[in-house]
Motif scaffolding. Sequence first.
Motif, short mmCIF file in Angstrom:
data_model
loop_
_atom_site.label_atom_id
_atom_site.label_comp_id
_atom_site.label_asym_id
_atom_site.label_seq_id
_atom_site.Cartn_x
_atom_site.Cartn_y
_atom_site.Cartn_z
N LEU A 38 0.32 -0.95 0.21
CA LEU A 38 0.10 -0.36 -0.29
C LEU A 38 1.29 1.21 0.56
CD1 LEU A 38 -2.74 -1.06 2.61
CD2 LEU A 38 -3.04 -0.79 -0.21
N LEU A 39 2.20 1.49 1.15
CA LEU A 39 2.43 2.65 0.38
C LEU A 39 3.74 2.47 -0.51
CD1 LEU A 39 4.09 1.65 4.24
CD2 LEU A 39 2.53 3.89 3.26
N LEU A 40 4.13 1.66 -1.15
CA LEU A 40 4.62 1.92 -2.22
C LEU A 40 4.06 2.25 -3.24
CD1 LEU A 40 7.22 -1.27 -1.96
CD2 LEU A 40 7.65 0.95 -2.40
N VAL A 41 2.53 1.54 -3.15
CA VAL A 41 1.73 1.99 -5.29
C VAL A 41 1.69 3.14 -4.92
CG1 VAL A 41 -0.78 2.56 -5.24
CG2 VAL A 41 0.11 0.15 -4.34
N PRO A 42 1.94 4.61 -4.30
CA PRO A 42 1.90 5.58 -4.67
C PRO A 42 2.74 6.05 -5.71
CG PRO A 42 1.52 6.26 -2.49
CD PRO A 42 1.19 4.59 -3.04
N TYR A 43 4.20 5.11 -5.27
CA TYR A 43 5.84 5.41 -5.69
C TYR A 43 5.40 5.41 -7.37
CZ TYR A 43 10.33 5.21 -6.70
OH TYR A 43 11.45 5.19 -6.85
N LEU A 44 4.54 4.00 -7.41
CA LEU A 44 4.66 3.60 -8.39
C LEU A 44 3.29 4.32 -9.69
CD1 LEU A 44 4.06 -0.12 -7.88
CD2 LEU A 44 6.37 0.66 -8.77
N THR A 45 2.73 5.70 -9.23
CA THR A 45 2.00 6.10 -10.02
C THR A 45 3.00 7.25 -10.38
OG1 THR A 45 -0.15 5.40 -8.76
CG2 THR A 45 -0.09 7.41 -9.88
N SER A 46 1.97 7.71 -11.47
CA SER A 46 3.10 8.98 -12.21
C SER A 46 2.45 10.15 -11.19
CB SER A 46 2.53 9.07 -13.31
OG SER A 46 1.49 9.59 -13.83
N VAL A 47 3.65 10.94 -11.70
CA VAL A 47 3.21 12.58 -10.71
C VAL A 47 2.43 13.04 -10.91
CG1 VAL A 47 4.32 14.80 -10.20
CG2 VAL A 47 6.24 12.79 -10.55
N ALA A 48 1.64 12.75 -12.54
CA ALA A 48 0.53 13.38 -13.34
C ALA A 48 -0.55 13.01 -12.53
CB ALA A 48 0.71 13.28 -14.77
N ILE A 49 -0.89 11.11 -12.42
CA ILE A 49 -1.78 11.26 -11.79
C ILE A 49 -1.79 11.45 -10.65
CG2 ILE A 49 -3.10 8.92 -11.20
CD1 ILE A 49 -1.53 8.10 -13.67
N VAL A 50 -0.97 11.91 -9.56
CA VAL A 50 -1.18 12.41 -8.08
C VAL A 50 -1.09 13.53 -8.21
CG1 VAL A 50 0.55 12.60 -6.15
CG2 VAL A 50 0.86 10.19 -7.55
N GLY A 51 -0.54 14.77 -8.69
CA GLY A 51 -0.95 15.89 -8.78
C GLY A 51 -2.54 15.98 -9.38
N LEU A 52 -2.90 15.50 -10.11
CA LEU A 52 -3.96 15.86 -10.68
C LEU A 52 -4.98 15.27 -9.03
CD1 LEU A 52 -4.71 15.11 -13.88
CD2 LEU A 52 -4.88 17.07 -13.05
N LEU A 53 -4.42 14.30 -8.12
CA LEU A 53 -5.66 13.74 -8.13
C LEU A 53 -5.83 14.40 -6.38
CD1 LEU A 53 -6.91 11.28 -5.41
CD2 LEU A 53 -4.58 10.36 -5.09
N TRP A 54 -4.13 15.37 -5.82
CA TRP A 54 -4.32 15.85 -4.43
C TRP A 54 -5.25 17.39 -4.62
CZ3 TRP A 54 -4.20 15.23 0.30
CH2 TRP A 54 -3.24 13.65 0.60
N ARG A 55 -5.07 18.44 -6.03
CA ARG A 55 -5.75 18.63 -6.56
C ARG A 55 -7.35 18.84 -6.60
NH1 ARG A 55 -5.28 22.14 -12.63
NH2 ARG A 55 -6.13 23.87 -11.95
N ASN A 56 -7.90 17.51 -6.60
CA ASN A 56 -8.95 17.25 -7.02
C ASN A 56 -9.30 17.58 -4.78
OD1 ASN A 56 -9.73 17.42 -9.18
ND2 ASN A 56 -9.22 15.21 -9.39
N ILE A 57 -8.53 16.56 -4.59
CA ILE A 57 -8.88 16.65 -2.93
C ILE A 57 -8.97 18.12 -2.31
CG2 ILE A 57 -8.02 15.62 -1.54
CD1 ILE A 57 -6.67 12.48 -2.68
N LEU A 58 -7.77 18.83 -2.06
CA LEU A 58 -7.29 19.88 -1.73
C LEU A 58 -8.07 21.08 -2.86
CD1 LEU A 58 -3.73 19.39 -1.15
CD2 LEU A 58 -4.85 19.27 0.24
N ASP A 59 -9.07 20.61 -3.67
CA ASP A 59 -9.34 22.60 -4.01
C ASP A 59 -10.43 23.31 -3.17
OD1 ASP A 59 -12.18 23.33 -5.67
OD2 ASP A 59 -10.55 23.50 -6.98
N PRO A 60 -10.27 24.44 -2.91
CA PRO A 60 -10.48 24.81 -2.00
C PRO A 60 -12.48 24.30 -1.75
CG PRO A 60 -9.87 26.54 -3.32
CD PRO A 60 -8.75 25.22 -3.77
N GLU A 61 -13.32 24.23 -3.59
CA GLU A 61 -14.39 24.46 -3.94
C GLU A 61 -15.23 23.54 -3.97
OE1 GLU A 61 -16.33 28.03 -3.40
OE2 GLU A 61 -13.89 28.78 -3.29
#
Length: 290
Positions: free
Chosen positions: A107-130
């Motif tokens: 489970l801890l290795l799954v994010p490392y195996l994911t591309s930066v683009a996918i991780v960035g979009l994921l957290w942008r959707n999570i942290l979006d203020p609206e």
Amino acid sequence: MRPRTLSGRYARTAYLFLLPAILFFAALFYLPIGNVIATGFRTGPMADQWTGLSNYAQALSDPSVRHSFLVTAVFAVLVVIGSIVLGLALALAIDQPLKGRVAFRVLLLVPYLTSVAIVGLLWRNILDPELGVLNRVLLALGLPTQQWLNTAPLLTIAAVTLWQSVGYTMVLFLAGLQGIPETYHEAAKIDGADAWRRFWRITLPLLGPTTLFVSVMAVISGLQAFGQAYIITGGGPGDATDLTVFHIFNVAFRTRDFGYSSAQSVLLLLVIVAFTVIQLRAGRRGEVTY
């Protein structure tokens, strides 16, 4: 003469097998670096006018360049400290005989195996203020929402970077822990050393090579970070997350000044090489052998 001929034959065969790899690195690594260095001495829309060292002089005196280097340095420090502390803590926890630790590693290795683009979009959707998922959860719980991308944005993208890379760091530290002879700990127990003293006197010093490798890789990745600023914050708010590579990208593709951006790229390369050499020399001085 025969052994010399035989060794020469072996050498020619070895170079023949290495030739595809040599051509690959020359075409995709060394030639582009040489082209960037050469472009740094030129200016104009097509980088066709020789300008000497003026691009480098301009970069060294440009406040925006200095600011981006400062922002990147702070980001790299956060990533290095977080990688070492969190990676080692997780490795120590997983090194214990606990149930489900293999699944936890995966489970801890799954994010490392994911591309930066996918991780960035994921957290942008999570942290979006609206429309972000996190603020929606806070609203559902009756708690006040937060401007996650406007409050401490550099710390936010550093935390996202650590979330993605800490699994890899954990695996490195776990390998280092499992490489320490158990007899050292047994001898320390016989001498009356508690767990905390064994960690500081045995575990931590013997993890020196692993810690050195983790810190070097974290510094390099931190200084080269781009996707986090480009996807999550867009360099903002203002220029709070204007990382160096993101700044170089803007200079190259928004102002179309390829000579100036190439000069900044070369300066960044020199900074990375300098930090790497300093870390390796410092690590060799404090290296522990067993």
